[in-house]
Design a protein around this motif. Structure first.
Motif: not given
Length: 315
Positions: A8-25, A31-38
Motif C-alpha cells: 500500500s501507499h500513503v500520500y501525506g499532505i500537511e494541510r486541512h483537506t475535505l475533498c477527494l475525487t477520482p479523475v474521470a475521462g 489519478r485522483f485530485a484533492l483540494g485543501t481548505l486553506g
C-alpha cells in the motif's frame, strides 16, 4: 509526501483537506485530485498519479485562490474540475482547468507548482440562503452537466464554450424537503437524478413540469438522516444509500417499498457510498467512525441478474 507500506501507499499532505475525487475521462492512468481548505495558508489542488507498473505515487501541486469545500472531475475532459470554494469569495463555484498535465507517467519536472486556470464561474444569486457543499458531474461523456448541492437547493448547470448556464433548480422549500445532503445522477438518463434530505430519498425527472418532477420517494430510507447515495453504473435502477444509523442499504427504484439489502458494518454516520464502476458487486462506504469498508453486494449486482437470466432484481 509518499509513504510506502508494503503493498500500500500513503500520500501525506500537511494541510486541512475535505475533498477527494477520482479523475474521470482518463482510461489510461489511475489519478485522483484533492483540494485543501486553506484556512491559514494558501489553498492547493493536488493531482496524484498512481503508476501500477512502477508501484509508485507522483503528484503535481496547483495553486488555487481560495479554500476548497468540494470538487468533482468532469468526464468530458480529464483536466477539468468543478470546484466549490469556501464562503469568503464572490464566486462560490467554478469550472477550472489543470494545465500541463502529462498523458503518461509523471516526473519530478512535472511536480513544480503551477496555477489553476479558471474557465467559467457558476454565479449563485445573492438571495441563496445556503452556500453549496457538494457538486456531482453527470457520468456520461456527452452530457456536460453538473448538480451543485446546498442545503436549500440543487442547481443544475450545463457547460458550453466558454460559459456555464443554469438550466434547472430543485428547491427544498417548494417541495417540503428537509436540508438537502447529497445528490446522484442516474448513470444513463441525461435529466434524471436523486437527492437525499432528512430520512428521505427522492428521484427527479427534470424534463417534466416543475410540479411533477418528483417521480419517486422513499420516505424513511434510514432511521436517521440520509447523507450519501450512489447509483449502480450497470443496473441504473439500483441505488445505494448511507445514513446516520450506520447502515448501507440498496434499493430497487422501481419497487422501493423495502431495501434489497442492508449492510450494518459502521458504528457511526455514513458520509459516502460509491459503487466500483467496473465491478458493481463491490461497494465502498466511509463513515464518521473512521472506517472505509469495501463490501460485496453480489446478490444485488449485474452479475446476479445475468446469472439468473432475469430482466431485473424485483422480477
Amino acid at each position: 509526501m509518499e509513504v510506502s507500506r508494503g503493498a500500500s501507499h500513503v500520500y501525506g499532505i500537511e494541510r486541512h483537506t475535505l475533498c477527494l475525487t477520482p479523475v474521470a475521462g482518463d482510461t489510461q492512468r489511475c489519478r485522483f485530485a484533492l483540494g485543501t481548505l486553506g484556512i491559514t495558508e494558501p489553498s492547493e489542488i493536488h493531482l496524484v498519479d498512481f503508476d501500477s507498473d512502477e508501484n509508485s505515487l507522483a503528484s503535481i501541486v496547483y495553486k488555487h485562490t481560495c479554500g476548497i469545500r468540494a470538487l468533482a472531475s468532469t468526464p468530458w475532459d480529464s483536466s477539468q474540475l468543478v470546484v466549490v470554494n469556501n464562503a469568503s469569495v464572490d464566486v462560490p463555484v467554478e469550472l477550472v482547468r489543470l494545465n500541463n498535465v502529462p498523458e503518461g507517467p509523471m516526473s519530478s519536472r512535472d511536480a513544480l507548482e503551477q496555477s489553476v486556470e479558471s474557465i467559467a464561474a457558476l454565479e449563485t444569486p445573492s438571495a441563496e440562503p445556503q452556500l453549496p457543499h457538494a457538486v456531482v458531474c453527470h457520468p456520461s461523456l456527452y452530457n456536460k452537466t453538473a448538480a451543485v448541492v446546498s442545503s436549500s437547493s440543487v442547481r443544475v448547470w450545463e457547460f458550453g464554450a466558454p460559459t456555464a448556464t443554469q438550466t434547472h433548480t430543485i428547491w427544498a422549500s417548494r417541495n417540503s424537503m428537509d436540508d438537502i445532503e447529497a445528490a446522484a445522477w442516474h448513470p444513463t438518463a441525461a435529466a434524471q437524478l436523486s437527492t437525499a434530505d432528512g430520512t428521505c430519498v427522492r428521484s427527479w425527472d427534470l424534463r417534466l413540469d416543475p410540479k411533477s418532477q418528483q417521480t419517486m420517494a422513499i420516505e424513511y430510507a434510514h432511521s436517521g438522516k440520509v447523507r450519501a447515495l450512489d447509483y449502480n453504473p450497470n443496473l441504473p435502477y439500483v441505488l445505494a444509500t448511507g445514513g446516520d444509523d450506520g447502515s448501507v442499504r440498496l434499493w430497487d427504484a422501481r419497487s422501493p417499498a423495502a431495501p434489497l439489502m442492508e449492510i450494518a458494518n459502521h458504528t457511526h454516520w455514513i458520509y459516502s457510498v460509491a459503487f466500483n464502476p467496473n465491478h458493481d458487486q463491490l461497494l465502498l462506504s466511509a463513515g464518521a467512525d473512521g472506517l472505509v469498508n469495501l463490501e460485496s453486494t453480489v446478490s444485488a449486482s449485474s452479475a446476479q441478474v445475468v446469472a439468473a437470466g432475469l430482466g431485473g432484481l424485483s422480477e
